[in-house]
Design a protein around this motif. Structure first.
Motif, PDB file in Angstrom:
ATOM      1  N   LYS A 138       0.837  -1.194   0.000  1.00 47.18           N
ATOM      2  CA  LYS A 138       0.000   0.000   0.000  1.00 47.18           C
ATOM      3  C   LYS A 138       0.874   1.248   0.000  1.00 47.18           C
ATOM      4  O   LYS A 138       1.892   1.309   0.703  1.00 47.18           O
ATOM      5  CB  LYS A 138      -0.917   0.037   1.232  1.00 47.18           C
ATOM      6  N   ASP A 163      -3.045   4.733  -2.067  1.00 43.33           N
ATOM      7  CA  ASP A 163      -4.189   3.973  -1.572  1.00 43.33           C
ATOM      8  C   ASP A 163      -4.854   4.700  -0.412  1.00 43.33           C
ATOM      9  O   ASP A 163      -6.071   4.638  -0.242  1.00 43.33           O
ATOM     10  CB  ASP A 163      -3.746   2.581  -1.115  1.00 43.33           C
ATOM     11  N   ASN A 191      -8.448   9.930  -8.109  1.00 45.58           N
ATOM     12  CA  ASN A 191      -8.316   8.556  -7.628  1.00 45.58           C
ATOM     13  C   ASN A 191      -9.548   8.183  -6.796  1.00 45.58           C
ATOM     14  O   ASN A 191      -9.563   8.364  -5.577  1.00 45.58           O
ATOM     15  CB  ASN A 191      -7.042   8.438  -6.779  1.00 45.58           C
ATOM     16  N   ARG A 193     -10.618   5.531  -5.619  1.00 48.63           N
ATOM     17  CA  ARG A 193     -10.471   4.468  -4.622  1.00 48.63           C
ATOM     18  C   ARG A 193      -9.725   4.930  -3.373  1.00 48.63           C
ATOM     19  O   ARG A 193      -9.520   4.143  -2.434  1.00 48.63           O
ATOM     20  CB  ARG A 193      -9.752   3.268  -5.233  1.00 48.63           C
ATOM     21  N   VAL A 195      -8.637   6.229   0.171  1.00 49.41           N
ATOM     22  CA  VAL A 195      -9.215   6.178   1.518  1.00 49.41           C
ATOM     23  C   VAL A 195      -8.570   7.287   2.342  1.00 49.41           C
ATOM     24  O   VAL A 195      -7.364   7.523   2.241  1.00 49.41           O
ATOM     25  CB  VAL A 195      -8.961   4.802   2.167  1.00 49.41           C
TER      26      VAL A 195
END
Length: 226
Positions: A138, A163, A191, A193, A195
């Motif tokens: 990650k 990520d 992006n 995705r 978090v």
């Protein structure tokens, strides 16, 4: 008339790095070690954040840490002194990044067998580190409040490859023109995705949620190793 030779170069200049990164990631997965690559600009609070994270997790996980800098071993020493874990300093010869081959060679000096978590504190730079896969499972990027919420517009690749984005120094929100939701929207446009964890490494706010995420990712890697 002089002869001109034409060649076709179709392979990415990053292809060999990507192969090395994939092999390194596979090896670490096989031994059940989660590898996190932490990136940011200088002064964002990388070392302070990692010290806070490690101290919260070191009684539950076996943790190793590596620091990349052009010179000095200040950050690695700070991590070792303030957490008690083993830290390795990597000098990258004046480059603005570390790649998978450099990481693999550093790990020849750092026995990762038995580690649950390995953290790489990448060099402070929002350009070069984003271009090179280090073999990490990650990528984590820290965006601190004093830097401004426009950083994703200026350095899009960094946020495209991340990520997780830690919005750090939220204890300073009252003193800076930083809009957390605007920053998230700009990153998600690059992006979808990504978090987010709004945190303050100084006060500890948000760190429990970050620790919970790390523990879940450790278990996910260990499940693959079984």
């Amino acid at each position: 008339m002089s002869e001109v030779k034409i060649i076709q170069v179709n392979e990415s200049v990053f292809a060999q790095n990507d192969k090395t990164a994939a092999l390194l990631r596979e090896r670490l997965t096989g031994q059940g070690t989660l590898f996190l690559n932490v990136m940011s600009s200088p002064g964002s609070g990388k070392t302070t954040t990692l010290v806070a994270l490690i101290n919260r997790l070191k009684d539950r996980l076996s943790i190793g840490e590596m620091d990349v800098d052009i010179e000095s071993s200040l950050d690695a020493q700070r991590v070792a002194d303030r957490t008690g874990i083993r830290s390795l300093q990597i000098h990258n010869g004046g480059l603005c990044h570390i790649d998978a081959d450099m990481t693999a060679r550093a790990l020849l000096e750092y026995d990762t067998a038995g580690l649950d978590l390995l953290i790489l504190e990448n060099i402070g730079n929002l350009v070069c580190p984003a271009e090179f896969d280090t073999g990490a499972h990650k990528n984590v990027t820290i965006l601190s409040v004093p830097e401004g919420d426009d950083k994703p517009l200026k350095y899009p690749l960094m946020y495209q490859v991340s990520d997780v984005v830690l919005i750090n120094k939220i204890d300073a929100l009252d003193y800076f023109d930083f809009d957390t939701e605007r920053a998230k929207a700009r990153i998600l446009a690059l992006n979808p995705r990504a978090v987010f964890f709004p945190i303050s490494a100084k006060t500890g706010e948000g760190m429990d949620a970050l620790c919970a995420w790390v523990l879940r990712e450790v278990e996910a890697v260990k499940a693959q190793a079984r």
